[in-house]
Design a protein around this motif. Structure first.
Motif, PDB file in Angstrom:
ATOM      1  N   ASP A 187       6.315   4.265   4.933  1.00  0.00           N
ATOM      2  CA  ASP A 187       7.152   3.228   5.564  1.00  0.00           C
ATOM      3  C   ASP A 187       7.212   1.950   4.728  1.00  0.00           C
ATOM      4  N   HIS A 188       6.418   1.900   3.637  1.00  0.00           N
ATOM      5  CA  HIS A 188       6.417   0.746   2.734  1.00  0.00           C
ATOM      6  C   HIS A 188       6.868   1.116   1.312  1.00  0.00           C
ATOM      7  N   HIS A 196      -7.031  -1.403   4.825  1.00  0.00           N
ATOM      8  CA  HIS A 196      -6.098  -0.442   5.417  1.00  0.00           C
ATOM      9  C   HIS A 196      -6.118   0.846   4.585  1.00  0.00           C
ATOM     10  N   HIS A 216       1.664   3.860   1.996  1.00  0.00           N
ATOM     11  CA  HIS A 216       2.307   4.583   3.092  1.00  0.00           C
ATOM     12  C   HIS A 216       3.832   4.574   2.965  1.00  0.00           C
ATOM     13  N   ASP A 275      -0.527  -4.174   5.954  1.00  0.00           N
ATOM     14  CA  ASP A 275      -1.044  -3.685   7.229  1.00  0.00           C
ATOM     15  C   ASP A 275      -2.474  -4.137   7.537  1.00  0.00           C
ATOM     16  N   HIS A 280       0.862  -1.196   0.000  1.00  0.00           N
ATOM     17  CA  HIS A 280       0.000   0.000   0.000  1.00  0.00           C
ATOM     18  C   HIS A 280       0.890   1.236   0.000  1.00  0.00           C
TER      19      HIS A 280
HETATM   20 ZN    ZN Z   1       0.277   1.609   6.356  1.00  0.00          ZN
END
Ligand code: ZN
Length: 301
Positions: free
Chosen positions: A104-105, A167, A102, A186, A100
């Motif tokens: 941090d990914h 998510h 975000h 997530d 996804h």
């Molecule tokens: Zn996330």
């Protein structure tokens, strides 16, 4: 409070902020220099790279066709990821799938694309990422899909599917059919309070539905890689998260029906009996309650 604890709390506070936004620039408060990558082998040719609770777990498939990655962590993690990969394989990075949007990914996408990785995502994820003002064009996925796709790579059937909005509305779950290994991003799996992308098409009911769906595609022996913590969880953890999600959902939904404000509901600590064992992630109980309230309140209107 020891200086160490204080520093830890400061870091957790910073990460909590960072995790709510898909914008990688919000990662600036993380002390990347101190983060070390831990590599865990989970099957032949399959590894999880972990960079602490605030970085999305990377799943690596390494074999004769090259390297396939799930997710890319925050941008400053890139050299550490490359060091970890060099210990696994000298093959080129061919594909990168994002669970996804975000940061941090995905914030490490651009650096991976420069190395030749073809980036894959659900079409909604690419749309949202492209609409963000600070996304470098090189970070965007070049292959998108709508319902599912399969990659035949390193002798594996890598099945990538889109659960109903959970998510976010652009989630992907990646299942290695032969190795019986699944990266769920997530979607609720490891024991922490999950973030819900309430401004990115995510919803409480979607999170519950996606976790249930994972349990119909995976089986008791599937090694499930969570988006954070881990490296591997099973049905038990997902079941425990579903119990928590359903209970907290009902409590907050009843409170909304009774006319309670967000402040009142947060103050009532509706997660208290579930907090034990769920404090290791970046989302605090208050933040989780806020997310659930925000989603349910707008639905009730
Ligand atoms: Zn996330």
């Amino acid at each position: 409070m020891t200086p160490h604890t204080r520093r830890r709390l400061t870091v957790i506070a910073a990460l909590t902020l960072a995790c709510f936004s898909s914008n990688s620039s919000n990662a600036q408060n993380i002390d990347f220099a101190t983060i070390q990558i831990q590599t865990v082998k989970i099957a032949d040719g399959l590894y999880v790279l972990m960079g602490g609770p605030a970085q999305g777990n990377i799943l690596v498939s390494a074999g004769s066709d090259g390297i396939f990655l799930v997710d890319s962590m925050y941008g400053p993690m890139h050299p550490k990821i490359m060091d970890a990969l060099a210990k696994i394989s000298s093959q080129p990075i061919r594909f990168l799938v994002n669970t996804h949007l975000h940061g941090d990914h995905t914030a490490g996408n651009e650096a991976m694309a420069k190395l030749g990785a073809v980036i894959i995502s659900h079409e909604n994820m690419r749309k949202r990422m492209a609409a963000q003002p600070n996304t470098p064009p090189g970070a965007l996925p070049v292959v998108t899909y709508t319902e599912s796709m399969t990659l035949h790579f390193n002798g594996e059937e890598i099945y990538i599917y889109h659960p109903a909005p959970a998510h976010t509305d652009g989630d992907s779950i990646i299942y290695f059919r032969h190795a019986n290994v699944m990266h769920v991003g997530d979607v609720p799996s490891s024991l922490r309070y999950p973030n819900i992308g309430v401004t990115e098409g995510g919803s409480v009911d979607g999170m519950i539905a996606a976790a249930r769906q994972v349990m119909t595609i995976a089986n008791q022996n599937t090694k499930i890689i969570p988006g954070h913590l881990g490296p591997v969880v099973g049905f038990t953890e997902i079941q425990q998260q579903l119990v928590m999600f359903n209970a907290v959902r009902d409590r907050i939904s009843n409170a909304i029906r009774a006319g309670q404000t967000l402040e009142q509901v947060v103050a009532a600590k509706p997660t208290a009996d579930f907090d034990k064992g769920r404090m290791g992630g970046a989302i605090t109980p208050d933040r989780f309650v806020t997310l659930v309230y925000t989603d349910l309140a707008r639905r009730a209107r």
